[in-house]
Motif scaffolding. Structure first.
Motif, PDB file in Angstrom:
ATOM      1  N   MET A   1      11.030  -5.611  -8.389  1.00 59.18           N
ATOM      2  CA  MET A   1       9.629  -5.288  -8.347  1.00 59.18           C
ATOM      3  C   MET A   1       9.427  -4.234  -7.257  1.00 59.18           C
ATOM      4  O   MET A   1       9.931  -4.373  -6.163  1.00 59.18           O
ATOM      5  CB  MET A   1       8.807  -6.542  -8.028  1.00 59.18           C
ATOM      6  N   LYS A   2       8.681  -3.209  -7.595  1.00 57.92           N
ATOM      7  CA  LYS A   2       8.394  -2.154  -6.626  1.00 57.92           C
ATOM      8  C   LYS A   2       7.028  -2.409  -6.012  1.00 57.92           C
ATOM      9  O   LYS A   2       6.053  -2.647  -6.711  1.00 57.92           O
ATOM     10  CB  LYS A   2       8.411  -0.787  -7.300  1.00 57.92           C
ATOM     11  N   LEU A   3       6.974  -2.383  -4.709  1.00 56.76           N
ATOM     12  CA  LEU A   3       5.720  -2.506  -3.993  1.00 56.76           C
ATOM     13  C   LEU A   3       5.321  -1.128  -3.485  1.00 56.76           C
ATOM     14  O   LEU A   3       6.176  -0.318  -3.135  1.00 56.76           O
ATOM     15  CB  LEU A   3       5.858  -3.474  -2.821  1.00 56.76           C
ATOM     16  N   VAL A   4       4.026  -0.891  -3.450  1.00 57.45           N
ATOM     17  CA  VAL A   4       3.539   0.390  -2.959  1.00 57.45           C
ATOM     18  C   VAL A   4       2.594   0.159  -1.787  1.00 57.45           C
ATOM     19  O   VAL A   4       1.979  -0.900  -1.675  1.00 57.45           O
ATOM     20  CB  VAL A   4       2.822   1.199  -4.062  1.00 57.45           C
ATOM     21  N   THR A   5       2.487   1.153  -0.942  1.00 60.52           N
ATOM     22  CA  THR A   5       1.557   1.070   0.171  1.00 60.52           C
ATOM     23  C   THR A   5       0.142   1.342  -0.331  1.00 60.52           C
ATOM     24  O   THR A   5      -0.058   1.803  -1.458  1.00 60.52           O
ATOM     25  CB  THR A   5       1.908   2.101   1.262  1.00 60.52           C
ATOM     26  N   GLU A   8      -0.113   4.978  -1.158  1.00 65.53           N
ATOM     27  CA  GLU A   8       0.545   5.290  -2.424  1.00 65.53           C
ATOM     28  C   GLU A   8      -0.303   4.828  -3.604  1.00 65.53           C
ATOM     29  O   GLU A   8      -0.426   5.529  -4.609  1.00 65.53           O
ATOM     30  CB  GLU A   8       1.930   4.642  -2.478  1.00 65.53           C
ATOM     31  N   MET A   9      -0.912   3.628  -3.493  1.00 64.37           N
ATOM     32  CA  MET A   9      -1.744   3.114  -4.587  1.00 64.37           C
ATOM     33  C   MET A   9      -2.957   3.995  -4.795  1.00 64.37           C
ATOM     34  O   MET A   9      -3.336   4.310  -5.934  1.00 64.37           O
ATOM     35  CB  MET A   9      -2.173   1.677  -4.290  1.00 64.37           C
ATOM     36  N   ASN A  59     -10.682  -4.699  -7.434  1.00 65.79           N
ATOM     37  CA  ASN A  59      -9.986  -5.973  -7.617  1.00 65.79           C
ATOM     38  C   ASN A  59     -10.936  -7.033  -8.164  1.00 65.79           C
ATOM     39  O   ASN A  59     -10.555  -7.861  -8.992  1.00 65.79           O
ATOM     40  CB  ASN A  59      -9.355  -6.452  -6.311  1.00 65.79           C
ATOM     41  N   THR A 131      -7.553  -2.243  -1.858  1.00 64.44           N
ATOM     42  CA  THR A 131      -7.134  -1.117  -1.029  1.00 64.44           C
ATOM     43  C   THR A 131      -8.270  -0.552  -0.191  1.00 64.44           C
ATOM     44  O   THR A 131      -8.033   0.178   0.763  1.00 64.44           O
ATOM     45  CB  THR A 131      -6.539   0.027  -1.888  1.00 64.44           C
TER      46      THR A 131
END
Length: 154
Positions: A1-5, A8-9, A59, A131
């Motif tokens: 799984m790739k997480l983004v900051t 980045e999001m 969200n 975010t």
């Protein structure tokens, strides 16, 4: 799984928007995906009650879309608006039209309803923070999250 900051999001969302995928479409995709994941759990004999804590941002929109998708197939759903949704947003009213319950912290200052709803829900969706979070949290958000964190059903 790739997480983004967070940065980045935001960049991913901005690029998608610039390419013609609206934030509303992104919320629809995320919310429908969440509803599919919840359905796939398949650990209940009959559909359980699902509750979402909902904030004013994307969200919160994702959570409302997920609840609406679950309401369409007969699940019991409830949205608890920790903060008001934007005036132009119709997601909460759409959920109510589908038979979902929508409650607001503004109408539940003592968290009585929130406690009852938490006690009856089998699944809780967090759609409060995203975010766009800015610290410190607004007082009502901090109080609601503290209530949920410390909640113990009778």
């Amino acid at each position: 799984m790739k997480l983004v900051t967070v940065a980045e999001m935001r960049a991913i969302e901005k690029e998608a928007d610039e390419r013609g995928i609206s934030y509303r479409q992104m919320m629809e995709t995320a919310g429908l995906g969440l509803a599919e994941v919840i359905q796939s759990l398949n650990v209940f004999e009959e559909p359980p009650k699902v509750m979402a804590l909902v904030g004013p941002g994307n969200n919160g929109g994702d959570a409302l879309v997920a609840l609406s998708a679950l309401a369409r197939i007969g699940w019991g759903v409830e949205a608890y608006l920790v903060r008001p949704r934007p005036a132009e947003d119709s997601l909460a009213s759409q959920l109510a039209q589908l038979g979902g319950k929508v409650t607001s912290l503004a109408d539940d200052p003592g968290f009585d309803h929130l406690g009852d709803a938490l006690a009856s829900a089998k699944i809780l969706i967090d759609g409060v923070l995203g975010t766009g979070i800015q610290l410190p949290l607004k007082d009502e958000v901090a109080r609601a999250l503290a209530f949920v964190r410390n909640f113990e059903p009778l």
